[in-house]
Design a protein around this motif. Sequence first.
Motif: not given
Lengths: 499, 247
Positions: A7-15, A392-397
């Motif tokens: 979750f953290q990795f993905s949301t960091d990417n969004l940020r 897959r999980g990373m991008f779905l998150v």
Amino acid sequence: MRLLDLFQFSTDNLRRRKGRTILTIIGVVVGVCAIVVMISLGIAVNRATDDMLKGWGDLTKIEVMRWGAQSGTPDLDDDMVAQFREIPHVVGATPMYQTTEFYGNIAAGSGNRYLAEGAMIVGVDPTALEAMGYELETGNFDIAGSGMGNRIPILIGNQTPFSFRDAKKSWSSPNSMKSPMYDENYIEITNLPNYDENGTLLNPDDFFFDVMHSKLTFRMEVGYDETRQEIKYKDYELVPVGMIKGSMNDWMVSNSFIMSLDNMKKLEKDHKRAVGSSSGGGGGMVSYAYGGQEGTVEGYDSVFVKIDDVDNMADAEKQIKEIGYQISSLSETRDQLMGQVAQTQLMLGGLAAISLFVAALNIMNTMTMAITERTREIGVMKVLGCSLGNIRGMFLVESGAIGFVGGIAGCMISFLLSFVLNHISQILSFLQIQSDFDIASAFGLGGLTSQVPDAKLSIIPLWLYLFSLVFATIVGLISGIAPANRAVKISSLEAIRHE
Amino acid sequence: MIYTEALRKVYVIGKEKVVALANINLQIAQGEVCCIVGQSGSGKSTLLNMLAGLEKPTRGIVEIAGENITTMSENTLANFRRQNLGFIFQSYNLLPQLTAVENVALPLMISGRPKRERLHRAKKVLSQMGVESRATHKPSEMSGGQQQRVGIARAFVTKPKVIFADEPTGNLDTHTTKQVLMAMLARVKKHGTTFVMVTHEPKLAACGNRIITLLDGKVIENKIQTETEIEENRRILFSETSETGEF
């Protein structure tokens, strides 16, 4: 990979890609707002329609009619009433029987000064009244007993006292009756102004006398005395045991003298005996023409059936129709109105769905771009041993988070929009803008706001917020599936060569 | 440690078949430093990718630590890589959004280690690589040499059995190349890691126990050097920089 890290990795990417993420989220916000507001308008119109119909009468009451019944349908008699009671969700059933067998006046006061001529006497099943939803102003429902001798217990409606006329005054005198229609205070007003919105009597002093505590005499006409040149009467004493709360929607009960069916039938028998008529038996005999054949058939003209809940109306109505009777209920009217509302809602909902669909495409686009940009990163993750599920999980998150955040923001903005819609007239007048804007008319129910004055334009129940939040998240997740699969298929080798 | 049998790779480009690797049979022992040299197009990178399981061979077998990786599914392979293999890339391939220490901790994160543990381990390896002062810097704030040290730290942090390095010094200047190579070799020796490095620089390759020379997809030389030969080669290579005392 731990879920929290994912979750953290993905949301960091969004940020990291703030601008693009925010634009995508705005797309979702617009879609969610469109859906929530459209649904809220529909809910509000439905509720206002319901309120309006409640004003018209009881939504859970079915009137079963003999007229127009299919041939071969059994008689609408006591057995049938008992059969109705067995239908699931039926809480009470009774005819509101008005006899054609006898006629009479109800008299009160010294020298029978006050007369209710041709008084409306209704026979009911005493056990059904409470279940039918009637409430008492005073007293009790106990009219089951036969009374002693010629004493008959009755209930009166709270408008029944208006039936009395002051016989000492001439017919033409406006003071001969204490009726809303005749009273100078009410003459301009048509809709029962003696009662507040709950049906409670406002001015009991308006009656000629206290009907509940007076001696009432029912004077049944039993013939004409040729020698004395006057009508012959048989007298019964009526003992009021309770007064039923009036309702604008139940004119009959509000204005009647109500006794048990048994007592009613006893009166019919008495009348026959006194008149010496040989025609028919007792108990709800009605003349009627049916299928080209005239005759007298046992049974009632109509029977009222009370259902426990509006939602069960359709079932009960269906069962009664299957027996062969015609029915009439407000819920039928309601269904028609609701159908009309539903159609408009469907159309508006369709428009809202389109905007959410566009938002979904937007998410897909954003995710695809992100994946193209991060091809190398994905490759490195894969070479380092990241499982396909995690990729897959990373991008779905990420896509799910876009939907979720968009959903939250959409709900908040919908709340504001709803508030604005509900206070539109105040806001417009505050801004000193003249407007006869009426959103209910957009639903084809233009008159609604006048019938239900404090109706809200937009109602968002808690479930709608939750639903739209979950829905937005799911839309995000679904939009992310194709891009995420694309990320999974990226060859790690190609990716790390990628410059 | 690494064993290949009749390894063959054929690329189909348009209608033409290009034989990238033809019948490679190798055996690399545990703790060996194996250098693959050859001209560009000789198939050395293809061989490395094949050995590391990044590419499937057209035919043949690759075994690492007794396990045949050519028949593994992608997920099993990912799992295997995570537990047994480390990688060092020519272009470092650090994730730009992560700091040095986070980059080093990345393989541990993928393995699901808790945050405290992985950051602690990452810092330790970073300081062993002499770049602990850069721990909180992003790759864009570091020199090439520093980035590659971080890349090496990332490869070692999971204590893998085998490390593959594809031209690890290809983007670095001579001076930095020597330092980075020195650092890699020191760690390999310390941990007894099997090290497979592709390079086109014979001088660098000369530092390995085994030098495999490829030409047109075939092994034309598989040379094993004695310890004294290696010592001599390394001494020659590092003589200029040995006085820095960094290693």
